[in-house]
Design a protein around this motif. Structure first.
Motif, PDB file in Angstrom:
ATOM      1  N   TYR A 132      -1.380  -1.256  -4.287  1.00  0.00           N
ATOM      2  CA  TYR A 132      -2.401  -0.210  -4.295  1.00  0.00           C
ATOM      3  C   TYR A 132      -1.749   1.141  -4.022  1.00  0.00           C
ATOM      4  O   TYR A 132      -0.888   1.256  -3.148  1.00  0.00           O
ATOM      5  CB  TYR A 132      -3.451  -0.445  -3.207  1.00  0.00           C
ATOM      6  CG  TYR A 132      -4.314  -1.661  -3.387  1.00  0.00           C
ATOM      7  CD1 TYR A 132      -5.304  -1.705  -4.374  1.00  0.00           C
ATOM      8  CD2 TYR A 132      -4.174  -2.765  -2.545  1.00  0.00           C
ATOM      9  CE1 TYR A 132      -6.119  -2.819  -4.525  1.00  0.00           C
ATOM     10  CE2 TYR A 132      -4.995  -3.890  -2.682  1.00  0.00           C
ATOM     11  CZ  TYR A 132      -5.964  -3.902  -3.674  1.00  0.00           C
ATOM     12  OH  TYR A 132      -6.770  -5.006  -3.816  1.00  0.00           O
ATOM     13  N   ILE A 172      -2.681   4.492  -2.410  1.00  0.00           N
ATOM     14  CA  ILE A 172      -3.680   5.143  -1.554  1.00  0.00           C
ATOM     15  C   ILE A 172      -3.461   6.646  -1.661  1.00  0.00           C
ATOM     16  O   ILE A 172      -2.741   7.265  -0.873  1.00  0.00           O
ATOM     17  CB  ILE A 172      -3.565   4.656  -0.095  1.00  0.00           C
ATOM     18  CG1 ILE A 172      -3.471   3.126  -0.035  1.00  0.00           C
ATOM     19  CG2 ILE A 172      -4.747   5.171   0.720  1.00  0.00           C
ATOM     20  CD1 ILE A 172      -4.690   2.415  -0.570  1.00  0.00           C
ATOM     21  N   TYR A 231       0.863  -1.181   0.000  1.00  0.00           N
ATOM     22  CA  TYR A 231       0.000   0.000   0.000  1.00  0.00           C
ATOM     23  C   TYR A 231       0.902   1.234   0.000  1.00  0.00           C
ATOM     24  O   TYR A 231       1.521   1.553   1.013  1.00  0.00           O
ATOM     25  CB  TYR A 231      -0.916   0.008   1.222  1.00  0.00           C
ATOM     26  CG  TYR A 231      -1.649  -1.298   1.421  1.00  0.00           C
ATOM     27  CD1 TYR A 231      -2.913  -1.495   0.875  1.00  0.00           C
ATOM     28  CD2 TYR A 231      -1.061  -2.345   2.140  1.00  0.00           C
ATOM     29  CE1 TYR A 231      -3.584  -2.701   1.038  1.00  0.00           C
ATOM     30  CE2 TYR A 231      -1.719  -3.554   2.301  1.00  0.00           C
ATOM     31  CZ  TYR A 231      -2.978  -3.730   1.746  1.00  0.00           C
ATOM     32  OH  TYR A 231      -3.635  -4.927   1.903  1.00  0.00           O
ATOM     33  N   SER A 262       1.193   5.026   0.087  1.00  0.00           N
ATOM     34  CA  SER A 262       0.381   6.185   0.439  1.00  0.00           C
ATOM     35  C   SER A 262       1.053   7.471  -0.010  1.00  0.00           C
ATOM     36  O   SER A 262       2.281   7.562  -0.098  1.00  0.00           O
ATOM     37  CB  SER A 262       0.143   6.228   1.948  1.00  0.00           C
ATOM     38  OG  SER A 262       1.376   6.376   2.631  1.00  0.00           O
ATOM     39  N   ALA A 264      -6.677   0.849  -7.070  1.00  0.00           N
ATOM     40  CA  ALA A 264      -7.224   1.115  -5.738  1.00  0.00           C
ATOM     41  C   ALA A 264      -8.629   1.701  -5.824  1.00  0.00           C
ATOM     42  O   ALA A 264      -9.522   1.319  -5.054  1.00  0.00           O
ATOM     43  CB  ALA A 264      -6.302   2.063  -4.975  1.00  0.00           C
ATOM     44  N   LEU A 288     -11.908   0.253  -4.054  1.00  0.00           N
ATOM     45  CA  LEU A 288     -12.575   1.058  -3.029  1.00  0.00           C
ATOM     46  C   LEU A 288     -14.018   1.377  -3.424  1.00  0.00           C
ATOM     47  O   LEU A 288     -14.897   1.448  -2.565  1.00  0.00           O
ATOM     48  CB  LEU A 288     -11.796   2.349  -2.796  1.00  0.00           C
ATOM     49  CG  LEU A 288     -10.446   2.189  -2.091  1.00  0.00           C
ATOM     50  CD1 LEU A 288      -9.648   3.486  -2.134  1.00  0.00           C
ATOM     51  CD2 LEU A 288     -10.624   1.723  -0.653  1.00  0.00           C
ATOM     52  N   VAL A 307      -7.503   6.891   5.319  1.00  0.00           N
ATOM     53  CA  VAL A 307      -6.397   6.023   4.888  1.00  0.00           C
ATOM     54  C   VAL A 307      -6.403   4.726   5.680  1.00  0.00           C
ATOM     55  O   VAL A 307      -6.243   3.636   5.126  1.00  0.00           O
ATOM     56  CB  VAL A 307      -5.042   6.745   5.039  1.00  0.00           C
ATOM     57  CG1 VAL A 307      -3.889   5.788   4.752  1.00  0.00           C
ATOM     58  CG2 VAL A 307      -4.974   7.944   4.104  1.00  0.00           C
ATOM     59  N   ALA A 309      -9.470   2.616   4.588  1.00  0.00           N
ATOM     60  CA  ALA A 309      -9.286   2.064   3.253  1.00  0.00           C
ATOM     61  C   ALA A 309      -8.260   0.940   3.240  1.00  0.00           C
ATOM     62  O   ALA A 309      -8.461  -0.103   2.593  1.00  0.00           O
ATOM     63  CB  ALA A 309      -8.860   3.172   2.294  1.00  0.00           C
ATOM     64  N   THR A 310      -7.163   1.123   3.966  1.00  0.00           N
ATOM     65  CA  THR A 310      -6.116   0.112   3.997  1.00  0.00           C
ATOM     66  C   THR A 310      -6.617  -1.186   4.617  1.00  0.00           C
ATOM     67  O   THR A 310      -6.367  -2.276   4.093  1.00  0.00           O
ATOM     68  CB  THR A 310      -4.892   0.625   4.769  1.00  0.00           C
ATOM     69  OG1 THR A 310      -4.420   1.833   4.155  1.00  0.00           O
ATOM     70  CG2 THR A 310      -3.770  -0.398   4.770  1.00  0.00           C
ATOM     71  N   TYR A 347     -13.756   8.358  -2.001  1.00  0.00           N
ATOM     72  CA  TYR A 347     -12.786   9.310  -1.465  1.00  0.00           C
ATOM     73  C   TYR A 347     -13.515  10.505  -0.841  1.00  0.00           C
ATOM     74  O   TYR A 347     -14.520  10.975  -1.372  1.00  0.00           O
ATOM     75  CB  TYR A 347     -11.864   9.809  -2.583  1.00  0.00           C
ATOM     76  CG  TYR A 347     -11.001   8.741  -3.200  1.00  0.00           C
ATOM     77  CD1 TYR A 347      -9.821   8.339  -2.593  1.00  0.00           C
ATOM     78  CD2 TYR A 347     -11.374   8.133  -4.398  1.00  0.00           C
ATOM     79  CE1 TYR A 347      -9.021   7.346  -3.168  1.00  0.00           C
ATOM     80  CE2 TYR A 347     -10.587   7.155  -4.972  1.00  0.00           C
ATOM     81  CZ  TYR A 347      -9.409   6.757  -4.361  1.00  0.00           C
ATOM     82  OH  TYR A 347      -8.632   5.782  -4.925  1.00  0.00           O
TER      83      TYR A 347
END
Length: 255
Positions: free
Chosen positions: A140, A142, A74, A76, A209, A213, A122, A125-126, A220
């Motif tokens: 992914y 993020i 992931y 970010s 991602a 999501l 974050v 979502a993770t 988002y």
């Protein structure tokens, strides 16, 4: 990372879910955006110890992934404060840049997208992504697909009550050698003095991602007036920023 891999392969295999950073991404797709893929064996355009050390960790994970262990990475981007309280880690390059520009009264005119994502989103979502396909190997990004453009953020700061003028990157850099030591940009002077006058931001692909999501019903968050007000109200309350002399609000376009 080596110790994590040892643990994951001891007695019985365990999938690895690794939090990384967009600083380690360098492979680009046909549109020139940073791709959500495992790193190759050379780090090409990466520079700096932080980014390259993250590449090393991702390469180790890629090797163990290629030998059959499920690995999810992931990466970010900017992680901002809690969306409901505004509490954040202010020892952050973006927040220090904003504070320094407010103190200076000038900001570089950069066509850069600021991809703010609240830390609570974050985290949510993770966790959701890690539970969706725990035995699948994937990468992914993020990161906010729209974000807010840097000039729009400066406009918002002015409407919040600060006085910050956008000037060219070259003219902004000419002001930096005169900074007092209490300016938040002072410790970053070597970096910003070497900043290219024709800076162009590299786009980030978040297609993988975003699709997942969306399937998980985790859209988002909007980077709008409400969120920015929560953040900057807390910065003033906490003492990180001095309150503006005047204060009014506008609505940032929905992102």
């Amino acid at each position: 990372t080596l110790e994590v891999i040892k643990f994951a392969t001891t007695r019985y295999d365990k999938p690895i879910h690794y939090i990384s950073t967009l600083s380690s991404a360098y492979q680009k797709d046909a549109e020139g955006s940073l791709s959500e893929v495992f790193p190759e064996a050379s780090y090409e355009e990466l520079s700096g110890g932080y980014a390259i050390s993250k590449w090393v960790a991702e390469r180790l994970l890629t090797e163990v992934k290629d030998r059959g262990l499920p690995v999810q990475i992931y990466r970010s981007g900017y992680i901002s404060g809690q969306s409901d309280t505004g509490q954040a880690n202010f020892n952050d390059s973006l927040f220090m840049l904003i504070k320094g520009c407010i103190q200076l009264g000038y900001a570089p005119n950069m066509a850069e997208k600021v991809s703010i994502l609240p830390v609570d989103y974050v985290g949510q979502a993770t966790v959701a992504l890690s539970l969706a396909h725990p035995l699948r190997s994937t990468v992914y990004h993020i990161d906010h697909p729209a974000g807010i453009m840097w000039p729009d953020l400066i406009d918002w700061l002015n409407n919040y009550g600060y006085r910050v003028k956008l000037i060219s990157i070259a003219d902004w850099k000419k002001l930096l050698p005169t900074l007092p030591q209490d300016n938040a940009l002072f410790s970053f002077l070597p970096y910003y003095l070497a900043f290219p006058d024709d800076f162009e931001m590299t786009q980030v692909s978040v297609a993988h991602a975003t699709a997942e999501l969306t399937r998980l019903d985790l859209p988002y968050p909007l980077i709008d007036d409400a969120l920015l007000t929560v953040y900057f109200d807390f910065m003033c309350k906490d003492g990180f920023l001095s309150p503006p002399s005047t204060k009014k609000k506008i609505t940032v376009r929905d992102k």
